[in-house]
Design an enzyme around this catalytic site. Structure first.
Site, PDB file in Angstrom:
ATOM      1  CD  GLU A  21     -22.460  25.291 -15.811  1.00 26.17           C
ATOM      2  OE1 GLU A  21     -22.515  25.660 -14.618  1.00 26.17           O
ATOM      3  OE2 GLU A  21     -23.407  24.755 -16.397  1.00 26.17           O
TER       4      GLU A  21
ATOM      5  CD  GLU B 141     -27.018  21.450 -11.691  1.00 25.79           C
ATOM      6  OE1 GLU B 141     -27.703  21.440 -10.665  1.00 25.79           O
ATOM      7  OE2 GLU B 141     -26.299  22.404 -12.033  1.00 25.79           O
TER       8      GLU B 141
HETATM    9  O1  G3I Z   1     -31.926  39.463 -12.946  1.00 21.32           O
HETATM   10  C1  G3I Z   1     -32.527  39.322 -11.640  1.00 21.32           C
HETATM   11  C2  G3I Z   1     -32.618  40.686 -10.952  1.00 21.32           C
HETATM   12  O2  G3I Z   1     -33.489  41.509 -11.687  1.00 21.32           O
HETATM   13  C3  G3I Z   1     -33.141  40.460  -9.519  1.00 21.32           C
HETATM   14  O3  G3I Z   1     -33.132  41.684  -8.839  1.00 21.32           O
HETATM   15  C4  G3I Z   1     -32.263  39.487  -8.766  1.00 21.32           C
HETATM   16  C5  G3I Z   1     -32.800  39.184  -7.367  1.00 21.32           C
HETATM   17  O4  G3I Z   1     -32.499  37.904  -6.927  1.00 21.32           O
HETATM   18  O5  G3I Z   1     -32.213  38.271  -9.493  1.00 21.32           O
HETATM   19  C6  G3I Z   1     -31.668  38.397 -10.806  1.00 21.32           C
HETATM   20  O6  G3I Z   1     -31.688  37.129 -11.408  1.00 21.32           O
HETATM   21  C7  G3I Z   1     -30.710  36.203 -10.972  1.00 21.32           C
HETATM   22  C8  G3I Z   1     -29.926  35.722 -12.189  1.00 21.32           C
HETATM   23  O7  G3I Z   1     -29.004  34.733 -11.791  1.00 21.32           O
HETATM   24  C9  G3I Z   1     -29.138  36.869 -12.860  1.00 21.32           C
HETATM   25  O8  G3I Z   1     -28.140  37.356 -12.029  1.00 21.32           O
HETATM   26  C10 G3I Z   1     -31.429  35.012 -10.320  1.00 21.32           C
HETATM   27  O9  G3I Z   1     -32.059  35.416  -9.125  1.00 21.32           O
HETATM   28  C11 G3I Z   1     -30.429  33.915 -10.030  1.00 21.32           C
HETATM   29  O10 G3I Z   1     -31.123  32.749  -9.591  1.00 21.32           O
HETATM   30  C12 G3I Z   1     -29.644  33.573 -11.281  1.00 21.32           C
HETATM   31  O11 G3I Z   1     -28.689  32.623 -10.944  1.00 21.32           O
HETATM   32  C13 G3I Z   1     -28.138  31.887 -11.995  1.00 21.32           C
HETATM   33  C14 G3I Z   1     -28.248  30.397 -11.653  1.00 21.32           C
HETATM   34  O12 G3I Z   1     -27.601  29.644 -12.628  1.00 21.32           O
HETATM   35  C15 G3I Z   1     -29.716  29.919 -11.580  1.00 21.32           C
HETATM   36  O13 G3I Z   1     -30.236  29.548 -12.816  1.00 21.32           O
HETATM   37  C16 G3I Z   1     -26.679  32.294 -12.167  1.00 21.32           C
HETATM   38  O14 G3I Z   1     -26.597  33.634 -12.653  1.00 21.32           O
HETATM   39  C17 G3I Z   1     -25.995  31.365 -13.162  1.00 21.32           C
HETATM   40  O15 G3I Z   1     -24.613  31.640 -13.187  1.00 21.32           O
HETATM   41  C18 G3I Z   1     -26.210  29.921 -12.708  1.00 21.32           C
HETATM   42  O16 G3I Z   1     -25.635  29.068 -13.664  1.00 21.32           O
HETATM   43  C19 G3I Z   1     -25.765  27.660 -13.375  1.00 21.32           C
HETATM   44  C20 G3I Z   1     -25.785  26.943 -14.687  1.00 21.32           C
HETATM   45  O17 G3I Z   1     -26.872  27.424 -15.467  1.00 21.32           O
HETATM   46  C21 G3I Z   1     -25.896  25.449 -14.473  1.00 21.32           C
HETATM   47  N1  G3I Z   1     -24.847  24.965 -13.617  1.00 21.32           N
HETATM   48  C22 G3I Z   1     -24.750  25.633 -12.341  1.00 21.32           C
HETATM   49  C23 G3I Z   1     -24.605  27.127 -12.511  1.00 21.32           C
HETATM   50  C24 G3I Z   1     -24.556  27.723 -11.191  1.00 21.32           C
HETATM   51  O18 G3I Z   1     -25.768  27.493 -10.496  1.00 21.32           O
END
Ligand code: G3I
Length: 380
Positions: free
Chosen positions: A275, A169
């Site tokens: 994705e 990105e």
């Molecule tokens: O595991 C913690 C949990 O302990 C906590 O209570 C909770 C509270 O917010 O957060 C949890 O972590 C989250 C994690 O996903 C696991 O579910 C993070 O906040 C959240 O920011 C994270 O989001 C991920 C996101 O990327 C940010 O990196 C998504 O799962 C993931 O599917 C998403 O994937 C991205 C790709 O890497 C790149 N392209 C876009 C795609 C969507 O944003």
């Protein structure tokens, strides 16, 4: 539910050879389902992948594990390889979840995607990265840390990662042409050149991927193409452009994807759909600040998704796979962003709702989109 399974079975079995069918572990008292295996049908061209959650060993149930091993020949760690997850505290790397994923992939004869070395979006790095004690770090120190991180990660998994998402990105189609983040503020807009050169030096055999969203949008596609050409002109190796493909029902993307694959091939780069998912609840109202308050109240399918909506979803998946198969020599991989609807990020983003974006439902039953893809792959 039971009705769904038997309808699914009939649709599946139709027109598929016995050798391409695999048994999924029985769910409670149900008989094992004979499903075609997408990975077998595609024969590696393209690879068929899935994103895998952190702690998949605990978070996936037996059905989901069976789907993961039988349907997919490529796995992407959804979160555990991101810098902020891997190294929350400076100097303390948590390699355990990646190690377990890599071992599981080996046992299942699956390739592994390295996702991701640098995610050019604020928030997707550990808090300490741009700090130096009580003050801001200088650019030299930040690059030293980036370099050390990339060397550590790539060296540890050298020979075991098929393809690295080197950079995620970076491009914007509007001014200044890239997403301004702490990375660009500290390292300058040309840091991707240093990054790609470093990655190529460490692992000359792994595929190097530039990964971005909404690549099917012609304006963004043009900007991404120009960016990758500029990397090539600066002497970087870019093997694959990844189109994340977070789509939604009603998207009409077949034509754009077709030209995208051809345009990238013309500069010597293959395409990947890194994705893929298809949201059944349109996000369009969410992006308009005026309609956002109403949008975030939407949760239209809290129990199950109506068949008519699933058919519309299948149409979108179908158009992606039609374009992929028409250009398959230039497509490296198609990865779904999750395994079943139960653990999809679309349940939480961009607002909380019960979503249904993947090929398998919450009870691990295949959906119309799965049948439609299996049929296209079976034609090859
Ligand atoms: O595991 C913690 C949990 O302990 C906590 O209570 C909770 C509270 O917010 O957060 C949890 O972590 C989250 C994690 O996903 C696991 O579910 C993070 O906040 C959240 O920011 C994270 O989001 C991920 C996101 O990327 C940010 O990196 C998504 O799962 C993931 O599917 C998403 O994937 C991205 C790709 O890497 C790149 N392209 C876009 C795609 C969507 O944003």
């Amino acid at each position: 539910m039971i009705k769904n399974i038997s309808t699914s079975r009939r649709t599946f079995l139709h027109g598929l050879s016995a050798s391409s069918l695999v048994a999924l572990a029985p769910r409670l008292s149900a008989a094992p389902m004979q499903l075609p295996a997408l990975r077998q049908l595609a024969g590696g061209h393209p690879l068929i992948g899935a994103a895998v959650p952190t702690h998949f060993d605990k978070r996936l149930n037996a059905q989901e594990k069976a789907i993961l091993s039988s349907q997919f020949d490529s796995v992407t760690p959804e979160n555990c390889m991101k810098w902020q997850s891997l190294c929350r505290k400076q100097g303390e790397y948590n390699f355990g979840p990646i190690d377990r994923l890599v071992e599981m992939a080996k046992a299942n004869k699956q390739k592994v995607v390295g996702h991701t070395l640098i995610f050019n979006r604020d928030g997707n790095y550990p808090d300490w990265l741009f700090r130096d004690g009580g003050k801001e770090a200088d650019s030299k120190l930040v690059w030293k840390r980036v370099e050390a991180h990339v060397v550590k990660l790539m060296t540890r998994y050298k020979g075991r990662i098929d393809s690295w998402d080197v950079l995620n990105e970076f491009v914007e189609s509007h001014d200044p042409g890239y997403r301004v983040t702490d990375f660009t503020r500290f390292l300058g807009k040309d840091y991707p050149v240093r990054l790609f050169k470093l990655a190529a030096e460490i692992d000359p055999k792994a595929k190097l991927t530039y990964n971005d969203f909404a690549v099917e949008n012609p304006k963004r596609q043009k900007a991404i193409l120009a960016f990758v050409r500029s990397l090539q002109d600066s002497g970087c190796r870019v093997d694959v452009i990844g189109s994340q493909s977070h789509l939604e029902i009603g998207d009409d993307v077949g034509k754009n994807i077709n030209s995208m694959i051809k345009n990238f091939a013309a500069i010597g780069v293959r395409s990947a759909f890194t994705e893929l998912d298809v949201d059944v609840i349109s996000r369009k109202l969410f992006w308009n600040p005026k309609t956002r308050p109403a949008a975030v109240l939407q949760n239209p399918y809290p129990v199950s998704c109506p068949d008519e909506v699933l058919q519309q979803q299948a149409k979108v998946y179908h158009s992606v796979f039609e374009a992929v198969m028409a250009n398959r020599k230039n497509v490296d991989r198609v990865t779904m962003w999750g395994i079943t609807d139960r653990n999809s990020w679309l349940n939480n983003w961009p607002w909380k709702r019960v979503n249904h974006g993947l090929l398998f439902d919450r009870a691990s039953a295949p959906k119309p989109a799965f049948h439609s893809i299996a049929k296209i792959l079976a034609r090859r």
